[in-house]
Design an enzyme around this catalytic site. Sequence first.
Site, PDB file in Angstrom:
ATOM      1  NE  ARG A 182      34.459  24.211 -24.662  1.00 26.28           N
ATOM      2  CZ  ARG A 182      34.926  22.999 -24.358  1.00 26.28           C
ATOM      3  NH1 ARG A 182      36.228  22.832 -24.198  1.00 26.28           N
ATOM      4  NH2 ARG A 182      34.113  21.984 -24.178  1.00 26.28           N
ATOM      5  CG  ASP A 218      25.192  20.764 -19.042  1.00 24.72           C
ATOM      6  OD1 ASP A 218      24.648  21.888 -18.968  1.00 24.72           O
ATOM      7  OD2 ASP A 218      25.571  20.256 -20.119  1.00 24.72           O
ATOM      8  CB  THR A 224      36.236  28.753 -32.609  1.00 21.78           C
ATOM      9  OG1 THR A 224      35.609  29.400 -31.480  1.00 21.78           O
ATOM     10  CG2 THR A 224      35.533  29.180 -33.878  1.00 21.78           C
ATOM     11  CG  ASP A 254      29.006  21.083 -19.335  1.00 21.97           C
ATOM     12  OD1 ASP A 254      28.613  21.751 -18.354  1.00 21.97           O
ATOM     13  OD2 ASP A 254      29.316  21.604 -20.411  1.00 21.97           O
TER      14      ASP A 254
END
Length: 209
Positions: free
Chosen positions: A104, A203, A108, A200
């Site tokens: 990602r 992670d 944006t 996340d």
Amino acid sequence: MQGVNVVDHPLVQHKLSIMRDKNLSTASFRRLLKEISLLLGYEVTRDLELTTKEIETPLEKMQAPTIEGKKLVFASVLRAGNGLVEGLLDLVPAARVAHVGLYRDHETLQAVEYFFKAPSDLENRLVIVVDPMLATANSAIAAIQMLKDRGATNLRFLCLLAAPEGISNLRRAHPDVEIYTASIDRQLNEKGYIVPGIGDAGDRIYGTK
């Protein structure tokens, strides 16, 4: 929500609550993700078609139920999808695995492709697309489109957490793809993360920042 299946089994919800704790160790997070993927896997494969074949038990012959058709495919959206696929393969060890490499763009929030590898004959297989988080849905939408472009026609999407925004975006882009999740969380924050969420997922699975 139409086309959305929330797996509300008590064990799923309990394990998910433990995983949300920011102080949980990487090893524990990874173990719980594998455990919860097994439970989610039962639900996403609940209606697989069955046929019968003759086998012989220690006592007699019988017509035994077996899964019909070609082996299904787990399509992992890299890298976090691999955390769910490990448990799913324990449940269905004969399944094929596709890898869809997307990241990602943090500016944006759009998905950028960098890798794709899938089994042949996708048009004849059930393809279960796997990614722990359905946030903006940009990655999920792109991954599903890549699989459709390679011939897949029967797809489902399996995730740990989903945001309402992501569900709406995915259902609008691919209304034929049902969603399976353990939780629909409140919303996305300004950075596109699910809240309250788990942080996340990649992670936390791999101990990176």
